[in-house]
Design a protein around this motif. Structure first.
Motif, PDB file in Angstrom:
ATOM      1  N   GLY A 170       0.803  -1.173  -0.022  1.00  0.00           N
ATOM      2  CA  GLY A 170      -0.149   0.008  -0.136  1.00  0.00           C
ATOM      3  C   GLY A 170       0.846   1.255   0.005  1.00  0.00           C
ATOM      4  O   GLY A 170       0.192   2.375   0.399  1.00  0.00           O
ATOM      5  N   MET A 171       2.115   1.142  -0.475  1.00  0.00           N
ATOM      6  CA  MET A 171       2.731   2.292  -0.299  1.00  0.00           C
ATOM      7  C   MET A 171       2.950   3.161  -1.648  1.00  0.00           C
ATOM      8  O   MET A 171       3.462   4.201  -1.744  1.00  0.00           O
ATOM      9  CB  MET A 171       4.380   1.926  -0.169  1.00  0.00           C
ATOM     10  CG  MET A 171       4.707   0.953   1.126  1.00  0.00           C
ATOM     11  SD  MET A 171       6.293  -0.017   1.295  1.00  0.00           S
ATOM     12  CE  MET A 171       7.309   1.559   1.159  1.00  0.00           C
ATOM     13  N   VAL A 172       2.404   2.684  -2.485  1.00  0.00           N
ATOM     14  CA  VAL A 172       2.598   3.090  -4.081  1.00  0.00           C
ATOM     15  C   VAL A 172       1.216   3.829  -4.482  1.00  0.00           C
ATOM     16  O   VAL A 172       0.287   3.252  -4.613  1.00  0.00           O
ATOM     17  CB  VAL A 172       2.803   2.241  -5.260  1.00  0.00           C
ATOM     18  CG1 VAL A 172       3.097   2.810  -6.590  1.00  0.00           C
ATOM     19  CG2 VAL A 172       4.165   1.549  -4.688  1.00  0.00           C
ATOM     20  N   ARG A 173       1.276   5.303  -4.655  1.00  0.00           N
ATOM     21  CA  ARG A 173       0.092   5.896  -5.058  1.00  0.00           C
ATOM     22  C   ARG A 173      -0.077   5.925  -6.875  1.00  0.00           C
ATOM     23  O   ARG A 173      -1.349   5.656  -7.441  1.00  0.00           O
ATOM     24  CB  ARG A 173       0.079   7.458  -5.003  1.00  0.00           C
ATOM     25  CG  ARG A 173      -1.031   8.347  -5.475  1.00  0.00           C
ATOM     26  CD  ARG A 173      -0.971   9.823  -4.981  1.00  0.00           C
ATOM     27  NE  ARG A 173       0.110  10.217  -5.470  1.00  0.00           N
ATOM     28  CZ  ARG A 173       0.270  10.629  -6.994  1.00  0.00           C
ATOM     29  NH1 ARG A 173      -0.870  10.649  -7.456  1.00  0.00           N
ATOM     30  NH2 ARG A 173       1.246  11.266  -7.554  1.00  0.00           N
ATOM     31  N   LYS A 174       0.992   5.912  -7.434  1.00  0.00           N
ATOM     32  CA  LYS A 174       0.951   5.818  -8.840  1.00  0.00           C
ATOM     33  C   LYS A 174       2.178   4.944  -9.515  1.00  0.00           C
ATOM     34  O   LYS A 174       3.455   5.233  -8.929  1.00  0.00           O
ATOM     35  CB  LYS A 174       1.057   7.091  -9.514  1.00  0.00           C
ATOM     36  CG  LYS A 174       1.119   7.570 -10.814  1.00  0.00           C
ATOM     37  CD  LYS A 174       1.100   8.870 -11.362  1.00  0.00           C
ATOM     38  CE  LYS A 174       1.031   9.229 -12.957  1.00  0.00           C
ATOM     39  NZ  LYS A 174       1.075  10.761 -13.496  1.00  0.00           N
ATOM     40  N   LEU A 175       1.913   4.462 -10.642  1.00  0.00           N
ATOM     41  CA  LEU A 175       3.203   3.599 -11.280  1.00  0.00           C
ATOM     42  C   LEU A 175       3.144   4.299 -12.702  1.00  0.00           C
ATOM     43  O   LEU A 175       2.288   4.403 -13.454  1.00  0.00           O
ATOM     44  CB  LEU A 175       2.830   2.167 -11.354  1.00  0.00           C
ATOM     45  CG  LEU A 175       3.607   1.210 -12.012  1.00  0.00           C
ATOM     46  CD1 LEU A 175       4.962   1.230 -11.278  1.00  0.00           C
ATOM     47  CD2 LEU A 175       3.131  -0.285 -12.130  1.00  0.00           C
ATOM     48  N   ILE A 176       4.414   4.306 -13.138  1.00  0.00           N
ATOM     49  CA  ILE A 176       4.779   4.941 -14.482  1.00  0.00           C
ATOM     50  C   ILE A 176       5.639   3.646 -14.878  1.00  0.00           C
ATOM     51  O   ILE A 176       6.611   3.528 -14.551  1.00  0.00           O
ATOM     52  CB  ILE A 176       5.482   6.381 -14.370  1.00  0.00           C
ATOM     53  CG1 ILE A 176       4.597   7.208 -13.846  1.00  0.00           C
ATOM     54  CG2 ILE A 176       5.765   6.532 -15.925  1.00  0.00           C
ATOM     55  CD1 ILE A 176       5.396   8.750 -13.610  1.00  0.00           C
ATOM     56  N   CYS A 177       4.989   3.056 -15.974  1.00  0.00           N
ATOM     57  CA  CYS A 177       5.491   1.959 -16.779  1.00  0.00           C
ATOM     58  C   CYS A 177       5.176   1.724 -18.147  1.00  0.00           C
ATOM     59  O   CYS A 177       4.361   2.185 -18.526  1.00  0.00           O
ATOM     60  CB  CYS A 177       5.358   0.724 -15.783  1.00  0.00           C
ATOM     61  SG  CYS A 177       3.799   0.119 -15.895  1.00  0.00           S
ATOM     62  N   SER A 178       5.918   0.613 -18.680  1.00  0.00           N
ATOM     63  CA  SER A 178       5.589   0.182 -19.966  1.00  0.00           C
ATOM     64  C   SER A 178       4.718  -1.041 -19.953  1.00  0.00           C
ATOM     65  O   SER A 178       4.031  -1.253 -21.039  1.00  0.00           O
ATOM     66  CB  SER A 178       6.746  -0.022 -20.595  1.00  0.00           C
ATOM     67  OG  SER A 178       7.726   1.074 -21.079  1.00  0.00           O
TER      68      SER A 178
ATOM     69  N   GLY B 202      -9.331   0.548  -8.407  1.00  0.00           N
ATOM     70  CA  GLY B 202      -9.032   2.052  -8.384  1.00  0.00           C
ATOM     71  C   GLY B 202      -8.204   2.403  -7.269  1.00  0.00           C
ATOM     72  O   GLY B 202      -8.309   3.704  -6.862  1.00  0.00           O
ATOM     73  N   LYS B 203      -7.353   1.803  -6.928  1.00  0.00           N
ATOM     74  CA  LYS B 203      -6.771   1.945  -5.634  1.00  0.00           C
ATOM     75  C   LYS B 203      -5.172   2.499  -6.125  1.00  0.00           C
ATOM     76  O   LYS B 203      -4.439   2.759  -5.288  1.00  0.00           O
ATOM     77  CB  LYS B 203      -6.503   0.724  -4.681  1.00  0.00           C
ATOM     78  CG  LYS B 203      -8.101   0.502  -3.830  1.00  0.00           C
ATOM     79  CD  LYS B 203      -7.974  -0.736  -3.140  1.00  0.00           C
ATOM     80  CE  LYS B 203      -9.227  -0.775  -2.262  1.00  0.00           C
ATOM     81  NZ  LYS B 203      -9.280  -1.910  -1.647  1.00  0.00           N
ATOM     82  N   ILE B 204      -4.805   2.307  -7.436  1.00  0.00           N
ATOM     83  CA  ILE B 204      -3.677   2.634  -7.783  1.00  0.00           C
ATOM     84  C   ILE B 204      -3.775   3.515  -8.999  1.00  0.00           C
ATOM     85  O   ILE B 204      -4.511   2.982  -9.958  1.00  0.00           O
ATOM     86  CB  ILE B 204      -2.677   1.710  -7.851  1.00  0.00           C
ATOM     87  CG1 ILE B 204      -1.081   2.168  -7.855  1.00  0.00           C
ATOM     88  CG2 ILE B 204      -2.987   0.635  -8.771  1.00  0.00           C
ATOM     89  CD1 ILE B 204      -0.063   1.018  -8.009  1.00  0.00           C
ATOM     90  N   GLU B 205      -3.040   4.544  -9.395  1.00  0.00           N
ATOM     91  CA  GLU B 205      -2.898   4.944 -10.739  1.00  0.00           C
ATOM     92  C   GLU B 205      -1.698   4.569 -11.592  1.00  0.00           C
ATOM     93  O   GLU B 205      -0.960   3.932 -11.195  1.00  0.00           O
ATOM     94  CB  GLU B 205      -2.738   6.692 -10.539  1.00  0.00           C
ATOM     95  CG  GLU B 205      -3.801   7.234  -9.780  1.00  0.00           C
ATOM     96  CD  GLU B 205      -3.288   8.747  -9.533  1.00  0.00           C
ATOM     97  OE1 GLU B 205      -2.820   9.295 -10.452  1.00  0.00           O
ATOM     98  OE2 GLU B 205      -3.599   9.542  -8.357  1.00  0.00           O
ATOM     99  N   LEU B 206      -2.017   4.362 -12.926  1.00  0.00           N
ATOM    100  CA  LEU B 206      -1.225   4.055 -13.898  1.00  0.00           C
ATOM    101  C   LEU B 206      -0.927   5.248 -15.103  1.00  0.00           C
ATOM    102  O   LEU B 206      -1.921   5.835 -15.565  1.00  0.00           O
ATOM    103  CB  LEU B 206      -1.748   2.840 -14.727  1.00  0.00           C
ATOM    104  CG  LEU B 206      -0.853   2.223 -15.942  1.00  0.00           C
ATOM    105  CD1 LEU B 206       0.391   1.877 -15.451  1.00  0.00           C
ATOM    106  CD2 LEU B 206      -1.825   1.180 -16.420  1.00  0.00           C
ATOM    107  N   GLU B 207       0.381   5.299 -15.339  1.00  0.00           N
ATOM    108  CA  GLU B 207       0.625   6.262 -16.505  1.00  0.00           C
ATOM    109  C   GLU B 207       1.518   5.209 -17.362  1.00  0.00           C
ATOM    110  O   GLU B 207       2.501   4.922 -17.040  1.00  0.00           O
ATOM    111  CB  GLU B 207       1.466   7.403 -16.199  1.00  0.00           C
ATOM    112  CG  GLU B 207       1.901   8.115 -17.411  1.00  0.00           C
ATOM    113  CD  GLU B 207       2.822   9.356 -17.049  1.00  0.00           C
ATOM    114  OE1 GLU B 207       3.273  10.080 -17.928  1.00  0.00           O
ATOM    115  OE2 GLU B 207       2.638   9.825 -15.661  1.00  0.00           O
ATOM    116  N   LEU B 208       0.946   4.904 -18.446  1.00  0.00           N
ATOM    117  CA  LEU B 208       1.391   4.030 -19.530  1.00  0.00           C
ATOM    118  C   LEU B 208       2.384   4.670 -20.499  1.00  0.00           C
ATOM    119  O   LEU B 208       1.652   5.531 -20.973  1.00  0.00           O
ATOM    120  CB  LEU B 208       0.368   3.274 -20.184  1.00  0.00           C
ATOM    121  CG  LEU B 208       0.574   1.867 -21.192  1.00  0.00           C
ATOM    122  CD1 LEU B 208       1.220   0.824 -20.107  1.00  0.00           C
ATOM    123  CD2 LEU B 208      -0.418   1.329 -21.715  1.00  0.00           C
ATOM    124  N   VAL B 209       3.632   4.333 -20.580  1.00  0.00           N
ATOM    125  CA  VAL B 209       4.607   4.732 -21.661  1.00  0.00           C
ATOM    126  C   VAL B 209       5.265   3.654 -22.245  1.00  0.00           C
ATOM    127  O   VAL B 209       5.706   2.913 -21.928  1.00  0.00           O
ATOM    128  CB  VAL B 209       5.604   5.551 -20.642  1.00  0.00           C
ATOM    129  CG1 VAL B 209       6.669   6.226 -21.512  1.00  0.00           C
ATOM    130  CG2 VAL B 209       5.096   6.579 -19.562  1.00  0.00           C
TER     131      VAL B 209
END
Length: 243
Positions: A73-81, A98-105
């Motif tokens: 439960g330490m991660v608010r957002k993940l930026i990954c491929s 809906g408990k973690i955000e994702l930015e897909l790159v």
């Protein structure tokens, strides 16, 4: 100039709530498992750090390493491929809830965004992602009659990196494919924390084979027998705890 620290707990002591943390690795190759687990130990003992934004190639596998960090439960957002890899059940369940955000790159774009952050280049253009949902809201310009999407640099407060050999000044070498994102992340972070299989005295690495110069490294801790994510998952390991 001596950048060595006594133990893993001391190495991760500067990671605080809300920070952006880059974590090296391509799957299990080059992943700093022991640093990640030390960060989890600190959270369990103190309740910090939390609300982290993590930059990594993927979303972790099984219940160790990055997956365990997310599961804690330490991660608010993940930026990954690659949020969908071999066994990303932890991330998948939290994302669908809906408990973690994702930015897909896209992977090449991710590497270049990190490189740009380290090089002081605030933005660049790439044709990758044009015409897809990943380009929505991003500026587009034409070059030589071809559309290019503008992407911003990625920088971090802290990078957690795995190296093969370090000297006491922080110069690093890597083992084969374990190199991957690690050198780029060293350059793009304000503070780079490294676990190395061995630490040698200053001058103990031939300058011709140094990959990451010590100027990009702030702390080094020796982990002589690092765990491999794939081996842990084959053993059904869970961190913290037992299978």
């Amino acid at each position: 100039m001596d950048k060595t620290v006594a133990n893993l707990a001391a190495a991760v002591a500067g990671v605080e709530d809300g920070m952006t943390v880059m974590i090296g690795g391509f799957g299990g190759a080059g992943a700093p498992i022991e640093l990640i687990h030390a960060l989890i130990d600190r959270f369990l003992a103190t309740g910090r750090p939390k609300d982290l934004t993590i930059v990594n190639n993927n979303a972790g596998n099984g219940h160790v390493g990055l997956a365990a960090l997310i599961e804690a439960g330490m991660v608010r957002k993940l930026i990954c491929s690659f949020p969908r890899s071999a066994d990303p059940v932890v991330f998948t369940d939290l994302y669908l809830a809906g408990k973690i955000e994702l930015e897909l790159v896209p992977q090449g774009t991710l590497a270049e965004r990190i490189r740009a952050g380290g090089a002081g280049i605030p933005a660049f253009y790439t044709p990758t992602s044009y015409g897809t949902d990943l380009a929505i809201g991003k500026p587009v310009e034409q070059f030589d009659e071809r559309p290019y999407v503008r992407e911003r640099w990625l920088k971090a407060d802290v990078a957690l990196v795995k190296a093969e050999t370090a000297d006491t000044h922080g110069n690093l070498t890597y083992r084969a494919a374990a190199r991957n994102f690690n050198p780029l992340m060293c350059m793009a972070a304000a503070v780079t924390v490294v676990q190395a299989r061995r630490i040698v005295p200053a001058g103990g690495i031939d300058p011709e084979i140094v990959v990451t110069p010590g100027i990009f490294v702030q702390q080094v801790v020796e982990v002589a027998h690092p765990a491999q994510e794939e081996d842990l998952n084959r053993a059904n390991a869970v961190y913290p705890g037992v299978a």
